[in-house]
Design an enzyme around this catalytic site. Sequence first.
Site, PDB file in Angstrom:
ATOM      1  N   PHE A 251       0.814  -1.224   0.000  1.00  0.00           N
ATOM      2  CA  PHE A 251       0.000   0.000   0.000  1.00  0.00           C
ATOM      3  C   PHE A 251       0.845   1.272   0.000  1.00  0.00           C
ATOM      4  CE2 PHE A 251      -2.695  -3.344   1.575  1.00  0.00           C
ATOM      5  CZ  PHE A 251      -3.886  -3.134   0.906  1.00  0.00           C
ATOM      6  N   CYS A 262     -14.842  -1.144   0.237  1.00  0.00           N
ATOM      7  CA  CYS A 262     -14.423  -1.258   1.641  1.00  0.00           C
ATOM      8  C   CYS A 262     -13.778   0.005   2.205  1.00  0.00           C
ATOM      9  CB  CYS A 262     -13.459  -2.437   1.788  1.00  0.00           C
ATOM     10  SG  CYS A 262     -14.214  -4.039   1.471  1.00  0.00           S
TER      11      CYS A 262
END
Length: 435
Positions: A251, A262
């Site tokens: 990430f 999400c």
Amino acid sequence: MRILIVGTGYVGTTTGLIFCEMGHQVTGLDLDERKITALQDGILHFYEPGLEELLLKHVQAGNITFTDNTKKAIKENDVIFICVGTPKQEDGSADLSYVKNVAQSIGKYMKEYKVIVTKSTVPVGTAELVAEWVKSGQKEKEPISFDVVSNPEFLREGSALYDALHPDRIVIGTTSEKAKVTMRKLYQGFQCPIVETNPKASEMIKYAANSFLAMKISFINELARLCDQLGINVNDVSKGIGLDHRIGHHFLKAGMGYGGSCFPKDVYALLQTAKMNGIPLTILEKVVHVNAEQTLYLMNKIKQGLGGDLAGKTISVLGLSFKADTDDTRESPSLVLIDNLLKAQANLKVHDPVVKLIEGTYPLGPHCQQLQSVAETVSDTDAVILCTDWDEYKQLDWMAIKLLMKQPYIYDGRNMINKAAVEALGFHYTGFANH
């Protein structure tokens, strides 16, 4: 063990099939007859690599069945997983109406002890509400006992099957020893840490995990803007800090920002919970702000590169889903960018290997058309924008594409292709601090 999965969407179907793999008997319950019919025929109603093959395997073996008979399904199963949607409401909080309906139905039809598991992502305190809703659905003079367990999922769209088979951890939130015994038995075949805690902590773990990952994305994206100004390759920075085991490399890839079903929903829900309790989460508020700005940052780069005015320009957009290996376009940065391009009066040609937009719905129209091949999409265009990191796009023949284009401009919204290689072909390349 006899397991009922209520809700046959992405989470429910994946969860049910993994329990089939572990030797359990599973029933999938949904009120949408079309979904039930398709699933019973071994056809998945969403895109997730490897899952349809697993579905067909267990349908044919008789390990999983699908039904819309709520009463029968609840009566015949020992453990009930609630896997229905919890969409974002206007104020950012989670809509629990589907969870409430399921809980009340369980109370209405149960005839013996059940373990009721919330798999859906729900706000802190929902397990207590579920217990109240189940009780409100019971009509017997002597209430039937049950336990509610929080057991959040940590699946990545596009990698759900792998994640479900090889979880980093399993979180079980309950204060009932009887329920713990059932849950341990259910997960005894998995080789990973099991975190046993109370329901509130379990519910918080899910929101905290997704919010932290969203924070990493916004951190590297904001840092990329500074790197852009300083002439630094943000990919080198990501690699350098990601090798620190305390940080990790996941990430930390600069790009157009996060999307999907999400991260946006969960971040907003946690912020709403914090607001309701008078504890501002200022870092998380900034995460949302940075993410919202990221597509505008790319939009400004496109305008600068193409002379400021996009009116009448023909631009190709490659990728509609919020990430590769999924057909999910919810909160997709690509669609946000498309909206801004159309407002700037550009003409768009879009493509995605999996996502098929519905004719007559936005953004399709006189100034936006979806084409079947990349070649058709880039033909006679002034620029190509890479919005989703599909493998198909990483392997494109850029010389062949250049010959089809009107002007050789590439805007890499995912820092996914080799800048030096395409510039050597004569392209004007722009990414996120990809110097």
